[in-house]
Design a protein around this motif. Structure first.
Motif, PDB file in Angstrom:
ATOM      1  N   GLU A   1     -12.318 -25.174 -30.495  1.00 39.23           N
ATOM      2  CA  GLU A   1     -11.262 -24.184 -30.734  1.00 39.23           C
ATOM      3  C   GLU A   1     -11.019 -24.010 -32.226  1.00 39.23           C
ATOM      4  O   GLU A   1     -10.854 -22.894 -32.706  1.00 39.23           O
ATOM      5  CB  GLU A   1      -9.951 -24.602 -30.056  1.00 39.23           C
ATOM      6  CG  GLU A   1      -9.851 -24.202 -28.622  1.00 39.23           C
ATOM      7  CD  GLU A   1      -8.424 -24.328 -28.099  1.00 39.23           C
ATOM      8  OE1 GLU A   1      -7.459 -24.193 -28.861  1.00 39.23           O
ATOM      9  OE2 GLU A   1      -8.300 -24.556 -26.888  1.00 39.23           O
ATOM     10  N   GLU A   2     -10.960 -25.120 -32.943  1.00 42.67           N
ATOM     11  CA  GLU A   2     -10.728 -25.057 -34.390  1.00 42.67           C
ATOM     12  C   GLU A   2     -11.884 -24.349 -35.095  1.00 42.67           C
ATOM     13  O   GLU A   2     -11.659 -23.576 -36.036  1.00 42.67           O
ATOM     14  CB  GLU A   2     -10.540 -26.467 -34.953  1.00 42.67           C
ATOM     15  CG  GLU A   2      -9.237 -27.108 -34.529  1.00 42.67           C
ATOM     16  CD  GLU A   2      -9.141 -28.586 -34.865  1.00 42.67           C
ATOM     17  OE1 GLU A   2      -8.014 -29.069 -35.023  1.00 42.67           O
ATOM     18  OE2 GLU A   2     -10.192 -29.249 -34.975  1.00 42.67           O
ATOM     19  N   LYS A   3     -13.108 -24.593 -34.647  1.00 44.66           N
ATOM     20  CA  LYS A   3     -14.268 -23.914 -35.224  1.00 44.66           C
ATOM     21  C   LYS A   3     -14.191 -22.412 -34.971  1.00 44.66           C
ATOM     22  O   LYS A   3     -14.500 -21.611 -35.851  1.00 44.66           O
ATOM     23  CB  LYS A   3     -15.564 -24.476 -34.637  1.00 44.66           C
ATOM     24  CG  LYS A   3     -15.901 -25.860 -35.131  1.00 44.66           C
ATOM     25  CD  LYS A   3     -17.165 -26.371 -34.491  1.00 44.66           C
ATOM     26  CE  LYS A   3     -17.435 -27.802 -34.890  1.00 44.66           C
ATOM     27  NZ  LYS A   3     -18.622 -28.351 -34.214  1.00 44.66           N
ATOM     28  N   LYS A   4     -13.779 -22.052 -33.767  1.00 48.97           N
ATOM     29  CA  LYS A   4     -13.660 -20.631 -33.425  1.00 48.97           C
ATOM     30  C   LYS A   4     -12.614 -19.960 -34.324  1.00 48.97           C
ATOM     31  O   LYS A   4     -12.822 -18.856 -34.816  1.00 48.97           O
ATOM     32  CB  LYS A   4     -13.295 -20.484 -31.952  1.00 48.97           C
ATOM     33  CG  LYS A   4     -13.290 -19.063 -31.466  1.00 48.97           C
ATOM     34  CD  LYS A   4     -13.046 -18.982 -29.962  1.00 48.97           C
ATOM     35  CE  LYS A   4     -13.079 -17.549 -29.494  1.00 48.97           C
ATOM     36  NZ  LYS A   4     -12.864 -17.426 -28.053  1.00 48.97           N
ATOM     37  N   MET A   5     -11.478 -20.642 -34.545  1.00 48.01           N
ATOM     38  CA  MET A   5     -10.431 -20.089 -35.397  1.00 48.01           C
ATOM     39  C   MET A   5     -10.922 -19.957 -36.832  1.00 48.01           C
ATOM     40  O   MET A   5     -10.666 -18.955 -37.499  1.00 48.01           O
ATOM     41  CB  MET A   5      -9.171 -20.954 -35.336  1.00 48.01           C
ATOM     42  CG  MET A   5      -8.041 -20.434 -36.217  1.00 48.01           C
ATOM     43  SD  MET A   5      -7.483 -18.762 -35.822  1.00 48.01           S
ATOM     44  CE  MET A   5      -6.445 -19.101 -34.401  1.00 48.01           C
ATOM     45  N   LYS A   6     -11.649 -20.959 -37.313  1.00 46.11           N
ATOM     46  CA  LYS A   6     -12.169 -20.910 -38.677  1.00 46.11           C
ATOM     47  C   LYS A   6     -13.097 -19.702 -38.846  1.00 46.11           C
ATOM     48  O   LYS A   6     -13.007 -18.974 -39.836  1.00 46.11           O
ATOM     49  CB  LYS A   6     -12.911 -22.213 -38.990  1.00 46.11           C
ATOM     50  CG  LYS A   6     -13.326 -22.359 -40.425  1.00 46.11           C
ATOM     51  CD  LYS A   6     -13.914 -23.733 -40.687  1.00 46.11           C
ATOM     52  CE  LYS A   6     -14.296 -23.878 -42.144  1.00 46.11           C
ATOM     53  NZ  LYS A   6     -14.810 -25.208 -42.447  1.00 46.11           N
ATOM     54  N   LYS A   7     -13.960 -19.462 -37.873  1.00 43.17           N
ATOM     55  CA  LYS A   7     -14.861 -18.304 -37.922  1.00 43.17           C
ATOM     56  C   LYS A   7     -14.070 -17.004 -37.874  1.00 43.17           C
ATOM     57  O   LYS A   7     -14.399 -16.035 -38.561  1.00 43.17           O
ATOM     58  CB  LYS A   7     -15.849 -18.347 -36.751  1.00 43.17           C
ATOM     59  CG  LYS A   7     -16.915 -19.392 -36.908  1.00 43.17           C
ATOM     60  CD  LYS A   7     -17.865 -19.371 -35.721  1.00 43.17           C
ATOM     61  CE  LYS A   7     -18.890 -20.467 -35.837  1.00 43.17           C
ATOM     62  NZ  LYS A   7     -19.813 -20.493 -34.688  1.00 43.17           N
ATOM     63  N   TYR A   8     -13.027 -16.972 -37.063  1.00 42.63           N
ATOM     64  CA  TYR A   8     -12.181 -15.783 -36.924  1.00 42.63           C
ATOM     65  C   TYR A   8     -11.525 -15.456 -38.265  1.00 42.63           C
ATOM     66  O   TYR A   8     -11.556 -14.316 -38.722  1.00 42.63           O
ATOM     67  CB  TYR A   8     -11.125 -16.048 -35.840  1.00 42.63           C
ATOM     68  CG  TYR A   8     -10.256 -14.879 -35.497  1.00 42.63           C
ATOM     69  CD1 TYR A   8     -10.649 -13.964 -34.532  1.00 42.63           C
ATOM     70  CD2 TYR A   8      -9.016 -14.699 -36.098  1.00 42.63           C
ATOM     71  CE1 TYR A   8      -9.841 -12.894 -34.182  1.00 42.63           C
ATOM     72  CE2 TYR A   8      -8.205 -13.640 -35.761  1.00 42.63           C
ATOM     73  CZ  TYR A   8      -8.621 -12.742 -34.796  1.00 42.63           C
ATOM     74  OH  TYR A   8      -7.815 -11.680 -34.451  1.00 42.63           O
TER      75      TYR A   8
END
Length: 67
Positions: A4-11
């Motif tokens: 989830e944190e990786k997805k947010m960072k990419k976002y």
């Protein structure tokens, strides 16, 4: 870092790339944007929920460019 944190960072990176602002303005806008995300986390929302609320990257970037 969770998925989830990786997805947010990419976002967040994707939003930043789409901003058409001077460097100092871009920094200020991104700091405010990240603070908004952090506030949502503090009230218990997950990164997935936050991304769903914010909507597509292109829409977020357009909105931030207009402010």
């Amino acid at each position: 870092m969770t998925s989830e944190e990786k997805k947010m960072k990419k976002y967040i990176k994707a939003v930043k790339r789409r901003l058409n602002l001077p460097s100092d303005s871009k920094t200020r806008v991104m700091n405010d944007f990240i603070s908004s995300i952090q506030s949502r986390r503090e009230i218990g929302k997950t990164d997935v929920e936050i991304i769903e609320e914010l909507g597509p990257v292109a829409n977020v970037a357009t909105e931030l460019n207009e402010q």
